[in-house]
Design a protein around this motif. Structure first.
Motif, PDB file in Angstrom:
ATOM      1  N   TRP A 105       0.756  -1.408  -0.078  1.00 18.73           N
ATOM      2  CA  TRP A 105       0.057   0.200   0.066  1.00 18.73           C
ATOM      3  C   TRP A 105       0.968   1.345   0.053  1.00 18.73           C
ATOM      4  N   VAL A 106       1.374   1.678   1.153  1.00 21.89           N
ATOM      5  CA  VAL A 106       2.129   2.793   1.241  1.00 21.89           C
ATOM      6  C   VAL A 106       3.323   3.027   0.532  1.00 21.89           C
ATOM      7  N   ALA A 107       4.105   3.897  -0.131  1.00 22.97           N
ATOM      8  CA  ALA A 107       5.108   4.051  -1.220  1.00 22.97           C
ATOM      9  C   ALA A 107       6.303   3.970  -0.344  1.00 22.97           C
ATOM     10  N   GLU A 108       6.550   2.830   0.414  1.00 22.25           N
ATOM     11  CA  GLU A 108       7.910   2.347   0.679  1.00 22.25           C
ATOM     12  C   GLU A 108       8.243   1.248  -0.342  1.00 22.25           C
ATOM     13  N   MET A 109       9.865   1.216  -0.275  1.00 20.51           N
ATOM     14  CA  MET A 109      10.062   0.024  -1.246  1.00 20.51           C
ATOM     15  C   MET A 109      10.687  -1.037  -0.535  1.00 20.51           C
ATOM     16  N   ASP A 110      10.852  -2.017  -1.025  1.00 27.01           N
ATOM     17  CA  ASP A 110      11.284  -3.337  -0.381  1.00 27.01           C
ATOM     18  C   ASP A 110      12.706  -3.504  -0.877  1.00 27.01           C
ATOM     19  N   VAL A 111      13.543  -2.499  -0.642  1.00 32.72           N
ATOM     20  CA  VAL A 111      14.955  -2.497  -1.074  1.00 32.72           C
ATOM     21  C   VAL A 111      15.674  -2.024   0.195  1.00 32.72           C
ATOM     22  N   PRO A 112      17.050  -2.739  -0.260  1.00 32.61           N
ATOM     23  CA  PRO A 112      18.232  -2.168   0.698  1.00 32.61           C
ATOM     24  C   PRO A 112      18.565  -0.733   0.306  1.00 32.61           C
ATOM     25  N   LEU A 113      19.143  -0.010   1.251  1.00 29.38           N
ATOM     26  CA  LEU A 113      19.551   1.352   0.745  1.00 29.38           C
ATOM     27  C   LEU A 113      20.905   1.362  -0.268  1.00 29.38           C
ATOM     28  N   ALA A 114      20.889   2.249  -1.235  1.00 33.40           N
ATOM     29  CA  ALA A 114      22.002   2.433  -2.199  1.00 33.40           C
ATOM     30  C   ALA A 114      23.270   2.679  -1.415  1.00 33.40           C
ATOM     31  N   ALA A 115      24.162   1.778  -1.858  1.00 32.39           N
ATOM     32  CA  ALA A 115      25.534   1.902  -1.231  1.00 32.39           C
ATOM     33  C   ALA A 115      25.978   3.315  -0.940  1.00 32.39           C
ATOM     34  N   PRO A 116      26.058   4.327  -1.613  1.00 29.57           N
ATOM     35  CA  PRO A 116      26.589   5.496  -1.412  1.00 29.57           C
ATOM     36  C   PRO A 116      25.816   6.191  -0.171  1.00 29.57           C
ATOM     37  N   VAL A 117      24.321   5.914  -0.229  1.00 24.98           N
ATOM     38  CA  VAL A 117      23.747   6.531   1.004  1.00 24.98           C
ATOM     39  C   VAL A 117      24.221   5.742   2.080  1.00 24.98           C
ATOM     40  N   VAL A 118      24.213   4.471   2.221  1.00 21.36           N
ATOM     41  CA  VAL A 118      24.754   3.692   3.399  1.00 21.36           C
ATOM     42  C   VAL A 118      26.207   4.489   3.889  1.00 21.36           C
ATOM     43  N   ARG A 119      26.926   4.746   2.854  1.00 25.19           N
ATOM     44  CA  ARG A 119      28.544   5.266   3.328  1.00 25.19           C
ATOM     45  C   ARG A 119      28.275   6.576   3.951  1.00 25.19           C
ATOM     46  N   ALA A 120      27.409   7.468   3.418  1.00 28.53           N
ATOM     47  CA  ALA A 120      27.326   8.816   3.847  1.00 28.53           C
ATOM     48  C   ALA A 120      26.723   8.878   4.885  1.00 28.53           C
ATOM     49  N   ILE A 121      25.675   8.340   5.315  1.00 29.44           N
ATOM     50  CA  ILE A 121      25.048   8.405   6.776  1.00 29.44           C
ATOM     51  C   ILE A 121      26.087   7.555   7.739  1.00 29.44           C
ATOM     52  N   THR A 122      26.499   6.372   7.437  1.00 29.42           N
ATOM     53  CA  THR A 122      27.357   5.580   8.473  1.00 29.42           C
ATOM     54  C   THR A 122      28.687   6.786   8.714  1.00 29.42           C
ATOM     55  N   ASP A 123      28.989   7.392   7.669  1.00 33.95           N
ATOM     56  CA  ASP A 123      30.414   8.173   7.953  1.00 33.95           C
ATOM     57  C   ASP A 123      29.977   9.379   8.780  1.00 33.95           C
ATOM     58  N   ALA A 124      28.653   9.925   8.569  1.00 35.28           N
ATOM     59  CA  ALA A 124      28.211  11.034   9.596  1.00 35.28           C
ATOM     60  C   ALA A 124      28.057  10.606  10.950  1.00 35.28           C
ATOM     61  N   ILE A 125      27.466   9.398  10.911  1.00 37.98           N
ATOM     62  CA  ILE A 125      27.216   8.881  12.394  1.00 37.98           C
ATOM     63  C   ILE A 125      28.490   8.598  13.067  1.00 37.98           C
ATOM     64  N   GLY A 126      29.488   8.077  12.327  1.00 32.51           N
ATOM     65  CA  GLY A 126      30.998   8.035  12.942  1.00 32.51           C
ATOM     66  C   GLY A 126      31.661   9.109  13.417  1.00 32.51           C
ATOM     67  N   LEU A 127      31.476  10.425  12.644  1.00 28.84           N
ATOM     68  CA  LEU A 127      31.852  11.480  13.111  1.00 28.84           C
ATOM     69  C   LEU A 127      31.070  12.391  14.133  1.00 28.84           C
ATOM     70  N   GLY A 128      29.955  11.841  14.391  1.00 28.23           N
ATOM     71  CA  GLY A 128      28.909  12.588  15.237  1.00 28.23           C
ATOM     72  C   GLY A 128      28.469  13.639  14.578  1.00 28.23           C
ATOM     73  N   ASP A 129      28.344  13.557  13.481  1.00 21.58           N
ATOM     74  CA  ASP A 129      27.989  14.802  12.476  1.00 21.58           C
ATOM     75  C   ASP A 129      26.283  14.741  12.478  1.00 21.58           C
ATOM     76  N   THR A 130      25.583  15.125  13.447  1.00 21.72           N
ATOM     77  CA  THR A 130      24.219  14.971  13.626  1.00 21.72           C
ATOM     78  C   THR A 130      23.882  16.315  14.284  1.00 21.72           C
ATOM     79  N   GLY A 131      24.253  17.354  13.520  1.00 21.40           N
ATOM     80  CA  GLY A 131      23.823  18.731  13.946  1.00 21.40           C
ATOM     81  C   GLY A 131      22.716  19.418  13.129  1.00 21.40           C
ATOM     82  N   TYR A 132      22.733  20.553  12.966  1.00 23.39           N
ATOM     83  CA  TYR A 132      21.728  21.293  12.133  1.00 23.39           C
ATOM     84  C   TYR A 132      22.103  21.408  10.577  1.00 23.39           C
ATOM     85  N   PRO A 133      21.643  21.257   9.443  1.00 19.31           N
ATOM     86  CA  PRO A 133      21.677  21.382   8.151  1.00 19.31           C
ATOM     87  C   PRO A 133      22.404  22.747   7.891  1.00 19.31           C
ATOM     88  N   ALA A 134      23.446  22.888   6.882  1.00 18.44           N
ATOM     89  CA  ALA A 134      23.865  23.891   6.326  1.00 18.44           C
ATOM     90  C   ALA A 134      24.492  23.677   4.911  1.00 18.44           C
TER      91      ALA A 134
END
Length: 395
Positions: A45-74
């Protein structure tokens, strides 16, 4: 020391992401798709997809979490990534970064833009059947919805649209047209000629066009998406875009409002604090998807096209009374079930008797009764089982 080759910008095998996850793995998810219904229900029903995340997205989020880069966007990295994507994918050179603004998500961006270009009580035209949240979001802003139904071919009916524009523009109203492009739920991808005709009508009747282009990247191979702001006469339009639907990022919110050259002042009047709403991780994820996720997207769009063909075959074999016109846009299928005799809301019967969750047609406004919306973004095996269950639903 052995020198390693640089990591490619995307998944090297580029296999269909719709075929990578088992149903057991998917049921471990805790999002709305997988927690609304019991475990024996297939949720399409809802427009979510049954997929794993794209590798570049996983890397970007993982790197940000590793750096503690969770502040405000700029910064403008998101807008620059979208502009680059638009050049590569759509041949559109006109997405100017200075005429963009980060907003929390597409619907909230639409609300803020409509607040600027319309007043309380003004009309907002929609092409029904259409994405259900258009109705409550417009109503909660004290604007009123005016419907301009799609034609029998499920494309924009320009005569109906002109009639709605004429009606809406009477009495000094500041009317807006909420264009869904590609169209949800039908999957129609509007042509350049259709969009230019829309722009001409909007100019004639003084209607402001606000385009919801959230599904823009999700089109079948060989199909050209045309950004509304790229057509002649659309200079006063505004668009809302994001990577949400194409890369399955609804839970990491961020979107962009984009203004045509004659709408820059309108966008500048959107309150600055609106830009505080997006998630910094969302901006990072969307930027990575648009910049480096093209190969993953190609594989997804090819897989969706395979599923469109599969669904048409399955319905022809098992539910020939259901009418389905495969369309090249979105990950959604619009099914006309009126000949099944299941009433205005066939989705209720498919859920209760077949244990398949679909989106109810009546929620999409006029023209939705007797229809259901099915999310194609799943594995061929799940899609096959869903149609089998639907076919077994007694009438």
């Amino acid at each position: 020391m052995e020198r390693r080759a640089p990591t490619p910008p995307d998944d090297p095998d580029r296999t269909d992401p719709l075929r990578r996850l088992s149903l057991e793995e998917l049921r471990r998810r805790t999002s709305i798709k997988w927690r609304t219904h019991p475990a024996d229900v297939l949720p399409l029903w809802v427009a979510e997809m049954d997929v794993p995340l794209a590798a570049p997205v996983v890397r970007a989020i993982t790197d940000a979490i590793g750096l503690g880069d969770t502040g405000y966007p700029a910064g403008t990295a998101y807008a620059e990534a979208l502009a680059g994507f638009a050049r590569r994918r759509w041949g559109w050179q006109g997405l100017a970064v200075p005429r963009t603004m980060i907003v929390p998500d597409v619907m909230l961006g639409i609300v803020e833009v409509l607040k600027v270009v319309t007043r309380a009580g003004d009309p907002v035209i929609v092409n029904c059947p259409v994405y259900p949240p258009f109705y409550p979001f417009v109503a909660h802003m004290d604007r009123r919805v005016v419907e301009a139904p799609l034609g029998p071919d499920l494309r924009i009916d320009l005569a109906a649209l002109e009639g709605a524009f004429r009606q809406a523009a009477t009495g000094g109203a500041r009317a807006a047209y909420l264009l869904c492009s590609p169209h949800n739920p039908t999957g129609t991808v509007h042509s350049a000629e259709e969009l230019a005709a829309v722009a001409a009508l909007a100019d004639r009747y003084g209607v402001r066009v606000v385009a919801d282009e959230i599904h823009a990247p999700v089109v079948a191979p060989g199909t050209a998406f045309v950004p509304y702001l790229s057509v002649p006469g659309a200079e006063s339009g505004l668009s809302l875009m994001s990577a949400t639907k194409a890369w399955n990022l609804a839970g990491v919110k961020a979107a962009l409002a984009v203004a045509g050259p004659a709408a820059a002042d309108d966008l500048a009047r959107v309150p600055e604090e609106v830009g505080h709403g997006p998630s910094h991780l969302g901006v990072i994820a969307h930027t990575a998807a648009l910049r480096d996720g093209g190969g993953w997207l190609d594989a997804l769009c090819a897989g969706l096209d395979d599923n469109r063909r599969l669904l048409a075959e399955l319905l022809a074999e098992q539910l020939p009374a259901v009418r389905y016109r495969p369309a090249p846009g979105t990950c959604l299928a619009w099914l006309d079930c009126r000949r099944l005799g299941l009433g205005d809301d066939p989705a209720a019967a498919f859920l209760a008797r077949g244990r398949v969750a679909l989106s109810p047609g009546p929620d999409f406004g006029t023209g939705g009764a007797g229809h259901v919306r099915l999310n194609l973004a799943t594995s061929p095996e799940v899609l096959t089982e869903a149609v089998r269950r639907m076919a077994a639903t007694p009438t």
